[in-house]
Design a protein around this motif. Structure first.
Motif, PDB file in Angstrom:
ATOM      1  N   SER A  43       0.840  -1.199   0.000  1.00 52.69           N
ATOM      2  CA  SER A  43       0.000   0.000   0.000  1.00 52.69           C
ATOM      3  C   SER A  43       0.873   1.245   0.000  1.00 52.69           C
ATOM      4  CB  SER A  43      -0.918   0.019   1.232  1.00 52.69           C
ATOM      5  OG  SER A  43      -0.135   0.098   2.418  1.00 52.69           O
ATOM      6  N   ARG A  44       0.285   2.331  -0.413  1.00 51.61           N
ATOM      7  CA  ARG A  44       0.948   3.623  -0.379  1.00 51.61           C
ATOM      8  C   ARG A  44       0.050   4.599   0.370  1.00 51.61           C
ATOM      9  NH1 ARG A  44       3.404   4.452  -6.524  1.00 51.61           N
ATOM     10  NH2 ARG A  44       4.802   2.619  -6.486  1.00 51.61           N
ATOM     11  N   PRO A  45       0.636   5.544   1.085  1.00 52.63           N
ATOM     12  CA  PRO A  45      -0.196   6.494   1.847  1.00 52.63           C
ATOM     13  C   PRO A  45      -1.049   7.369   0.934  1.00 52.63           C
ATOM     14  CG  PRO A  45       2.124   7.166   1.851  1.00 52.63           C
ATOM     15  CD  PRO A  45       2.077   5.783   1.267  1.00 52.63           C
ATOM     16  N   VAL A  46      -2.348   7.402   1.218  1.00 54.50           N
ATOM     17  CA  VAL A  46      -3.292   8.254   0.487  1.00 54.50           C
ATOM     18  C   VAL A  46      -4.030   9.089   1.528  1.00 54.50           C
ATOM     19  CG1 VAL A  46      -5.276   8.321  -1.054  1.00 54.50           C
ATOM     20  CG2 VAL A  46      -3.565   6.518  -1.327  1.00 54.50           C
ATOM     21  N   ASN A  47      -3.908  10.388   1.437  1.00 57.62           N
ATOM     22  CA  ASN A  47      -4.498  11.260   2.454  1.00 57.62           C
ATOM     23  C   ASN A  47      -5.970  11.549   2.231  1.00 57.62           C
ATOM     24  OD1 ASN A  47      -2.045  11.534   3.855  1.00 57.62           O
ATOM     25  ND2 ASN A  47      -1.378  13.140   2.447  1.00 57.62           N
ATOM     26  N   SER A  48      -6.395  11.549   0.978  1.00 54.08           N
ATOM     27  CA  SER A  48      -7.787  11.899   0.686  1.00 54.08           C
ATOM     28  C   SER A  48      -8.257  11.131  -0.538  1.00 54.08           C
ATOM     29  CB  SER A  48      -7.924  13.415   0.439  1.00 54.08           C
ATOM     30  OG  SER A  48      -7.217  13.792  -0.729  1.00 54.08           O
ATOM     31  N   ARG A  49      -9.537  11.110  -0.749  1.00 57.71           N
ATOM     32  CA  ARG A  49     -10.223  10.505  -1.893  1.00 57.71           C
ATOM     33  C   ARG A  49     -11.133   9.376  -1.437  1.00 57.71           C
ATOM     34  NH1 ARG A  49     -10.345   6.696  -6.086  1.00 57.71           N
ATOM     35  NH2 ARG A  49      -8.832   5.394  -4.993  1.00 57.71           N
ATOM     36  N   VAL A  50     -12.365   9.442  -1.861  1.00 59.59           N
ATOM     37  CA  VAL A  50     -13.321   8.355  -1.703  1.00 59.59           C
ATOM     38  C   VAL A  50     -13.579   7.801  -3.093  1.00 59.59           C
ATOM     39  CG1 VAL A  50     -15.680   7.736  -1.078  1.00 59.59           C
ATOM     40  CG2 VAL A  50     -14.392   9.305   0.366  1.00 59.59           C
ATOM     41  N   PRO A  51     -13.331   6.500  -3.341  1.00 59.48           N
ATOM     42  CA  PRO A  51     -13.491   5.937  -4.684  1.00 59.48           C
ATOM     43  C   PRO A  51     -14.908   6.119  -5.221  1.00 59.48           C
ATOM     44  CG  PRO A  51     -12.324   4.410  -3.254  1.00 59.48           C
ATOM     45  CD  PRO A  51     -12.829   5.504  -2.378  1.00 59.48           C
ATOM     46  N   GLN A  52     -14.987   6.587  -6.458  1.00 62.50           N
ATOM     47  CA  GLN A  52     -16.287   6.719  -7.110  1.00 62.50           C
ATOM     48  C   GLN A  52     -16.629   5.431  -7.852  1.00 62.50           C
ATOM     49  OE1 GLN A  52     -17.176  10.557  -9.058  1.00 62.50           O
ATOM     50  NE2 GLN A  52     -15.122  11.202  -8.484  1.00 62.50           N
ATOM     51  N   GLY A  53     -17.907   5.260  -8.158  1.00 55.95           N
ATOM     52  CA  GLY A  53     -18.339   4.069  -8.869  1.00 55.95           C
ATOM     53  C   GLY A  53     -18.531   2.860  -7.977  1.00 55.95           C
ATOM     54  N   SER A  54     -18.434   3.051  -6.667  1.00 54.98           N
ATOM     55  CA  SER A  54     -18.647   1.956  -5.724  1.00 54.98           C
ATOM     56  C   SER A  54     -19.921   2.223  -4.925  1.00 54.98           C
ATOM     57  CB  SER A  54     -17.452   1.833  -4.775  1.00 54.98           C
ATOM     58  OG  SER A  54     -17.323   3.010  -3.997  1.00 54.98           O
ATOM     59  N   VAL A  55     -20.413   1.180  -4.257  1.00 53.53           N
ATOM     60  CA  VAL A  55     -21.594   1.340  -3.406  1.00 53.53           C
ATOM     61  C   VAL A  55     -21.228   2.096  -2.136  1.00 53.53           C
ATOM     62  CG1 VAL A  55     -23.359   0.126  -2.077  1.00 53.53           C
ATOM     63  CG2 VAL A  55     -22.672  -0.747  -4.326  1.00 53.53           C
ATOM     64  N   LEU A  56     -20.044   1.804  -1.598  1.00 51.28           N
ATOM     65  CA  LEU A  56     -19.627   2.395  -0.330  1.00 51.28           C
ATOM     66  C   LEU A  56     -19.214   3.857  -0.467  1.00 51.28           C
ATOM     67  CD1 LEU A  56     -19.221   1.698   2.643  1.00 51.28           C
ATOM     68  CD2 LEU A  56     -16.888   0.963   2.083  1.00 51.28           C
ATOM     69  N   GLY A  57     -18.704   4.244  -1.640  1.00 51.94           N
ATOM     70  CA  GLY A  57     -18.186   5.592  -1.833  1.00 51.94           C
ATOM     71  C   GLY A  57     -19.169   6.704  -1.478  1.00 51.94           C
ATOM     72  N   PRO A  58     -20.390   6.730  -2.065  1.00 50.11           N
ATOM     73  CA  PRO A  58     -21.349   7.790  -1.732  1.00 50.11           C
ATOM     74  C   PRO A  58     -21.767   7.778  -0.268  1.00 50.11           C
ATOM     75  CG  PRO A  58     -21.978   6.703  -3.771  1.00 50.11           C
ATOM     76  CD  PRO A  58     -20.877   5.894  -3.169  1.00 50.11           C
ATOM     77  N   ILE A  59     -21.839   6.575   0.345  1.00 52.27           N
ATOM     78  CA  ILE A  59     -22.207   6.494   1.764  1.00 52.27           C
ATOM     79  C   ILE A  59     -21.155   7.183   2.618  1.00 52.27           C
ATOM     80  CG2 ILE A  59     -22.623   4.923   3.692  1.00 52.27           C
ATOM     81  CD1 ILE A  59     -23.685   2.901   1.646  1.00 52.27           C
ATOM     82  N   LEU A  60     -19.881   6.908   2.311  1.00 59.56           N
ATOM     83  CA  LEU A  60     -18.799   7.528   3.068  1.00 59.56           C
ATOM     84  C   LEU A  60     -18.771   9.036   2.857  1.00 59.56           C
ATOM     85  CD1 LEU A  60     -15.931   4.925   2.542  1.00 59.56           C
ATOM     86  CD2 LEU A  60     -17.356   5.258   4.565  1.00 59.56           C
ATOM     87  N   PHE A  61     -19.046   9.477   1.626  1.00 61.39           N
ATOM     88  CA  PHE A  61     -19.049  10.923   1.400  1.00 61.39           C
ATOM     89  C   PHE A  61     -20.189  11.585   2.153  1.00 61.39           C
ATOM     90  CE2 PHE A  61     -19.978  14.883  -0.741  1.00 61.39           C
ATOM     91  CZ  PHE A  61     -18.717  15.446  -0.836  1.00 61.39           C
ATOM     92  N   ASN A  62     -21.326  10.907   2.252  1.00 63.41           N
ATOM     93  CA  ASN A  62     -22.437  11.456   3.042  1.00 63.41           C
ATOM     94  C   ASN A  62     -22.047  11.616   4.506  1.00 63.41           C
ATOM     95  OD1 ASN A  62     -24.427  11.927   1.137  1.00 63.41           O
ATOM     96  ND2 ASN A  62     -25.224   9.848   1.234  1.00 63.41           N
ATOM     97  N   ILE A  63     -21.201  10.710   5.006  1.00 67.02           N
ATOM     98  CA  ILE A  63     -20.741  10.838   6.390  1.00 67.02           C
ATOM     99  C   ILE A  63     -19.823  12.051   6.530  1.00 67.02           C
ATOM    100  CG2 ILE A  63     -19.349   9.709   8.184  1.00 67.02           C
ATOM    101  CD1 ILE A  63     -20.439   7.036   7.119  1.00 67.02           C
ATOM    102  N   VAL A  64     -18.955  12.260   5.530  1.00 70.78           N
ATOM    103  CA  VAL A  64     -18.117  13.461   5.540  1.00 70.78           C
ATOM    104  C   VAL A  64     -18.977  14.708   5.401  1.00 70.78           C
ATOM    105  CG1 VAL A  64     -16.280  14.695   4.321  1.00 70.78           C
ATOM    106  CG2 VAL A  64     -16.138  12.224   4.594  1.00 70.78           C
ATOM    107  N   ASN A  65     -20.006  14.590   4.563  1.00 68.43           N
ATOM    108  CA  ASN A  65     -20.860  15.744   4.234  1.00 68.43           C
ATOM    109  C   ASN A  65     -21.907  15.953   5.330  1.00 68.43           C
ATOM    110  OD1 ASN A  65     -22.096  17.829   2.859  1.00 68.43           O
ATOM    111  ND2 ASN A  65     -23.138  16.519   1.389  1.00 68.43           N
ATOM    112  N   ASP A  66     -21.439  16.103   6.567  1.00 70.72           N
ATOM    113  CA  ASP A  66     -22.351  16.308   7.695  1.00 70.72           C
ATOM    114  C   ASP A  66     -22.517  17.803   7.950  1.00 70.72           C
ATOM    115  OD1 ASP A  66     -19.823  16.797   8.593  1.00 70.72           O
ATOM    116  OD2 ASP A  66     -20.064  15.794  10.508  1.00 70.72           O
ATOM    117  N   GLN A  67     -22.962  18.505   6.918  1.00 75.52           N
ATOM    118  CA  GLN A  67     -23.106  19.947   7.035  1.00 75.52           C
ATOM    119  C   GLN A  67     -24.126  20.306   8.112  1.00 75.52           C
ATOM    120  OE1 GLN A  67     -23.338  21.918   3.064  1.00 75.52           O
ATOM    121  NE2 GLN A  67     -23.200  19.840   2.325  1.00 75.52           N
ATOM    122  N   TYR A  68     -24.137  21.558   8.426  1.00 79.90           N
ATOM    123  CA  TYR A  68     -24.997  22.109   9.477  1.00 79.90           C
ATOM    124  C   TYR A  68     -26.422  21.564   9.373  1.00 79.90           C
ATOM    125  CZ  TYR A  68     -27.624  25.678  12.024  1.00 79.90           C
ATOM    126  OH  TYR A  68     -28.462  26.329  12.870  1.00 79.90           O
TER     127      TYR A  68
END
Length: 216
Positions: free
Chosen positions: A74-99
């Motif tokens: 593996s190599r260190p990756v600081n950011s990025r949620v893979p697109q085209g996957s089932v899990l990707g949008p779910i994880l972004f929604n967790i990040v996207n916890d706006q006000y």
């Protein structure tokens, strides 16, 4: 949304809202690529996921897999949620916890976020602006940025005051039509433009079929 029919077009689909509504379409700059793993992991733990599951997700984000008890390199990756996957949008929604204490309606679907509120009275426009002011502080804390040049306001209703909204120091442009989850809607809630686009694409496919078939 309560609405009364206006003059119907040939499809009978046009319907204009009785009251004025403003919808602010917010756009993130390189949304999935700027989801920082450290912030995501902290939020997953805060929301109660067990540590083993969180570590599995962290390895998946880093592109690391295990086969027969052997880990891939593996190599260190600081950011990025893979697109085209089932899990990707779910994880972004967790990040996207706006006000979440917005006075107006805040709708989120992966990286598509919009804020909607009534605009008949100055109080309604002021409430939308207050929510935008609060939302504007969210990206800085999560190391993502709004693409303010692509954020637009769709004004619905005959009596819309066409109020001008600010996102930080940037004045948001007004729009007469926006694509909402793949459907093009204009400020009269008429989908005729969407129908025209769909027909154009279908005719393009039909033209390809005709050109590739020797005999019809």
């Amino acid at each position: 949304m309560h609405a009364l029919p206006d003059q119907l077009d040939a499809t009978g689909l046009e319907c204009v809202p009785v009251f004025a509504v403003d919808i602010v379409y917010l756009d993130f700059r390189k949304a999935f690529d700027t989801a920082f793993h450290k912030i995501l992991i902290e939020k997953l733990l805060k929301y109660g996921l067990d540590e083993q599951t969180v570590r599995w997700i962290e390895n998946w984000l880093n592109g690391q897999v295990m086969i027969s008890h052997r880990k891939s390199s593996s190599r260190p990756v600081n950011s990025r949620v893979p697109q085209g996957s089932v899990l990707g949008p779910i994880l972004f929604n967790i990040v996207n916890d706006q006000y979440d204490g917005a006075q107006c309606t805040l709708s989120k679907f992966a990286d598509d976020t919009k804020l909607g509120g009534t605009a008949d009275m100055p109080e309604g426009c002021a409430a939308s602006q207050r929510d935008l002011d609060r939302l504007e502080t969210w990206p800085g804390r999560n190391l993502v940025k709004f693409n303010k040049g692509k954020c637009r306001v769709l004004h619905l209703g005959r009596n819309s005051p066409m109020h001008q909204y600010m996102l930080g120091a940037a004045q948001l442009e007004s729009s007469f039509a926006e694509k909402d989850l793949g459907v093009l809607m204009d400020n009269t809630m008429n989908v005729s433009q969407q129908c025209a686009l769909a027909a154009k694409k279908a005719n393009g496919v039909l033209g390809c079929i005709r050109r590739s078939v020797a005999s019809r």
